[in-house]
Write an enzyme that holds these catalytic residues in place. Structure first.
Site, PDB file in Angstrom:
ATOM      1  N   LYS A 148      -7.799  -2.690   3.174  1.00 50.76           N
ATOM      2  CA  LYS A 148      -6.479  -2.226   3.578  1.00 50.76           C
ATOM      3  C   LYS A 148      -6.315  -2.543   4.946  1.00 50.76           C
ATOM      4  O   LYS A 148      -6.901  -2.622   5.898  1.00 50.76           O
ATOM      5  CB  LYS A 148      -6.596  -0.524   3.419  1.00 50.76           C
ATOM      6  N   ARG A 159     -17.422   1.027  -2.215  1.00 52.98           N
ATOM      7  CA  ARG A 159     -16.670   0.239  -1.172  1.00 52.98           C
ATOM      8  C   ARG A 159     -16.961  -1.069  -0.544  1.00 52.98           C
ATOM      9  O   ARG A 159     -18.119  -1.291  -0.266  1.00 52.98           O
ATOM     10  CB  ARG A 159     -16.715   1.382   0.194  1.00 52.98           C
ATOM     11  N   LYS A 213       0.886  -1.134   0.048  1.00 48.56           N
ATOM     12  CA  LYS A 213      -0.043  -0.059  -0.106  1.00 48.56           C
ATOM     13  C   LYS A 213       0.826   1.421  -0.103  1.00 48.56           C
ATOM     14  O   LYS A 213       1.523   1.357   1.178  1.00 48.56           O
ATOM     15  CB  LYS A 213      -0.846  -0.002   0.969  1.00 48.56           C
ATOM     16  N   GLU A 217      -0.847   4.236  -7.726  1.00 48.02           N
ATOM     17  CA  GLU A 217      -0.588   5.222  -6.677  1.00 48.02           C
ATOM     18  C   GLU A 217       0.703   5.851  -6.761  1.00 48.02           C
ATOM     19  O   GLU A 217       1.955   5.337  -7.405  1.00 48.02           O
ATOM     20  CB  GLU A 217      -0.517   4.548  -5.270  1.00 48.02           C
ATOM     21  N   ARG A 272      -7.996  11.038  -7.221  1.00 50.13           N
ATOM     22  CA  ARG A 272      -9.066  10.167  -6.472  1.00 50.13           C
ATOM     23  C   ARG A 272     -10.554  10.794  -6.578  1.00 50.13           C
ATOM     24  O   ARG A 272     -11.577  10.233  -6.736  1.00 50.13           O
ATOM     25  CB  ARG A 272      -8.787   9.858  -5.204  1.00 50.13           C
TER      26      ARG A 272
END
Ligand code: AMP
Length: 598
Positions: free
Chosen positions: A427, A421, A252, A303, A273
């Site tokens: 995460k 979501r 991550k 990312e 985002r």
């Protein structure tokens, strides 16, 4: 459609905060409207002229609106200011002044199409003389507006429309007004919106072709998809259980999420985002992405993190945030604060949508699509089935500068769920609320060749702490940051007498540097925090079997500890004490992280 109908609906919407009442008012408003007015009404009601991602802005400041009101009503500007102090809102003042100025005059109705076209002209006025054009257009509009129209026009241009209809309420209203209002219809409408990010487009397709017509709305290069979001779990065991025993774990990365669209001709559009167009912020990505993909057009997601191009090390997030929102010195910024985009998904591949395929297929497609270069890479990934494997991967992620791991479901149904979501992505990260205040004196035991600006020199150094019990040096970090050019140039000379072709005896290292050095030179470093790492050897096994302690985000403080010999460097045991202190501080300051690593 007449603009005053819209203004009156705004008045009703403003008077309620209940979602159901708002929905009813909206349904009543939009039901009779047809394209192309429909899209315009929907954008206007959200305070916009175009879908948000297009970033169309009116560029009207208070002062400009005041001037327009003064001119349109013939009231001196100071009076407009005085009245606004009393009313608290320039829109209200505009309404009052228009009311006074217009008493008895017949109304000449404005249409939505009219108003919309004029407002677009205001938004499009750019460059020298644009302020005059904007004022002129507003004066013209206000000159024809009724008091209530004027009130909402002014609020609209100032971005202070308080109507408050959000996307979800509009989706509700669309399903009632133009479909059967069922949950199924609502879901399909929302899905079309999630793929297109354009309510006007969705409403148009719905009215003209019904719910089934929405299926024709697909991905388009240059139009962002609403991002898939992750749930969280408190422990890696819980993550694995949720995923049914197998998960693809990825680093991550702590940076900015970027959705990159590469057109057939190589033109690149980047969205944040929040779906803002951020293409201009990252010239190096615009240049490198077309070469990094083997098939076009494509839409990939990743990312974007700050990187030290000389060492390949990920840098703290704060550096990339300095790149966001910059308007000037963009070229210099890409030199001073370079970034790398770690790609983790592909939604469109050679023009074919891939988002509905299971994640393992998308990952395979991504790996086939991407040819990494300086600014584009693939997110590190490993499929794991045990907590031990997951923990080891987490340690790697943290040592590499990641903030945790992202677990991705590999099940049959693991499609990319735009705008949703859910537990398909989980995460797991730690909160770094506690920094490491102590500095550490490390012994240089190795060096790595530099790249980029540091080509031909050393770019980073392998540091060790001393363990007096076992009389050995144990590596704990690789530091490349913090050296200025002069200090870097000094290093080979300072290290020359310690150089050795073979691993020096008494040095424990999990990595092999380009050059080894016998322990001699001591330098002072600081870092963000201590963590457990499979590749470093300080106090190996003290916290967990097979893993040593490591310093994250190390920086040379600029101090050569010439006053210290290698055995006077920080000891491995001191490092362990620092680690324990940090864990205690974290436990005290953080009751939710559920850290199962310490
Ligand atoms: P959070 O912002 O803490 O809710 O975490 C979700 C964010 O992590 C995503 O929106 C991405 O910006 C970011 N991220 C970093 N690495 C990955 C990855 N490998 N896969 C998906 N998202 C990632």
């Amino acid at each position: 459609m007449r603009f005053d109908e819209l203004a009156r609906a705004y008045e009703r919407l403003e008077a309620t905060s209940k979602r159901l009442e708002m929905r009813a008012t909206l349904v009543e408003l939009i039901r009779p409207i047809r394209p192309p007015d429909l899209a315009k009404v929907l954008y206007l009601s959200q305070g916009m002229l175009r879908p948000e991602y297009e970033g169309v802005e009116l560029g009207v400041a208070d002062s400009l609106a005041r001037r327009a009101i003064a001119t349109a009503t013939g009231v001196p500007e100071p009076e407009v200011v005085r009245r606004t102090k009393a009313s608290g809102d320039l829109g209200t003042t505009a309404g009052e002044l228009l009311d006074a100025a217009r008493r008895g005059e017949p109304e000449r109705p404005l249409s939505v199409a009219n108003v919309y076209a004029e407002l677009m002209a205001v938004a499009e006025a750019k460059g020298p003389g644009s302020q005059e054009t904007k004022v002129g257009t507003l004066v013209d509009l206000l000159g024809r507006a009724s008091p209530i129209e004027g009130k909402y026009l002014v609020r609209f241009v100032l971005g202070t429309l308080r109507v408050g209809v959000r996307e979800m309420t509009i989706l509700d209203a669309l399903s009632v007004a133009f479909a059967d209002g069922s949950k199924a219809a609502r879901t399909r409408i929302e899905a079309a919106f999630n793929l297109s990010s354009d309510l006007g487009l969705v409403a148009g397709a719905l009215v003209e072709h019904g719910v089934d017509g929405l299926d024709a709305i697909g991905l388009e290069v240059g139009r962002p998809i609403r991002p898939m979001l992750a749930e969280r779990e408190p422990t890696l065991a819980a993550v694995l259980e949720r995923m049914g025993g197998t998960a693809a774990l990825e680093f991550k990365y702590d940076g900015l999420r970027v959705q990159a669209h590469v057109a057939v001709d190589g033109r690149v559009t980047l969205f944040s985002r929040r779906l803002e167009n951020i293409s201009l912020q990252f010239p190096e990505l615009l240049a490198d992405l077309p070469h990094a993909v083997t098939r076009r057009p494509c839409i990939v997601e990743g990312e974007c993190v700050p990187i030290d191009l000389d060492t390949g090390d990920i840098q703290p997030f704060q550096l990339v945030s300095k790149r966001r929102g910059r308007k000037y010195d963009l070229e210099q910024a890409q030199v001073d604060l370079p970034v790398r985009l770690f790609l983790f998904d592909v939604l469109l591949d050679a023009g074919t949508p891939t988002y509905s395929r299971p994640f393992p297929e998308r990952r395979a497609a991504l790996e086939a699509l991407v040819r990494p270069n300086d600014h584009v890479a693939l997110a590190a990934q490993r499929v794991v089935t045990t907590v031990e494997e997951a923990t080891a991967f987490l340690d790697e992620a943290i040592s590499a500068g990641g903030e945790g791991v992202m677990a991705k479901s590999v099940k049959e149904g693991s499609a990319y769920r735009a705008g949703a979501r859910g537990y398909w992505w989980i995460k797991y990260k730690r909160d770094y609320t506690v920094g490491l205040s102590d500095s550490i004196d490390g012994v240089v035991v190795g060096a790595f060749h530099g790249r980029g600006r540091r080509a031909g020199k050393f770019g980073a150094f392998l540091l060790a702490t001393y363990d007096p019990k076992r009389d050995r040096f144990e590596t704990f970090t690789k530091v490349g940051s913090g050296f200025d050019d002069a200090q870097l140039a000094e290093m080979p000379g300072r290290l020359a007498r310690f150089a050795t072709d073979t691993p020096p005896s008494g040095v424990e290292s999990g990595i092999v540097p380009d050059r080894w050095f016998r322990p001699g030179l001591v330098i002072e470093v600081r870092g963000a925090e201590l963590t457990v790492s499979p590749i470093h050897r300080a106090e190996v096994g003290a916290v967990r079997a097979g893993a040593g302690l490591a310093l994250r985000f190390p920086r040379f403080t600029g101090r050569f500890r010439d006053d210290k010999g290698p055995t006077e460097a920080t000891t491995s045991h001191e490092l362990l004490e620092m680690y324990r202190k940090q864990v205690r501080q974290e436990a005290a300051s953080d009751d939710t992280a559920g850290d199962d690593r310490a």
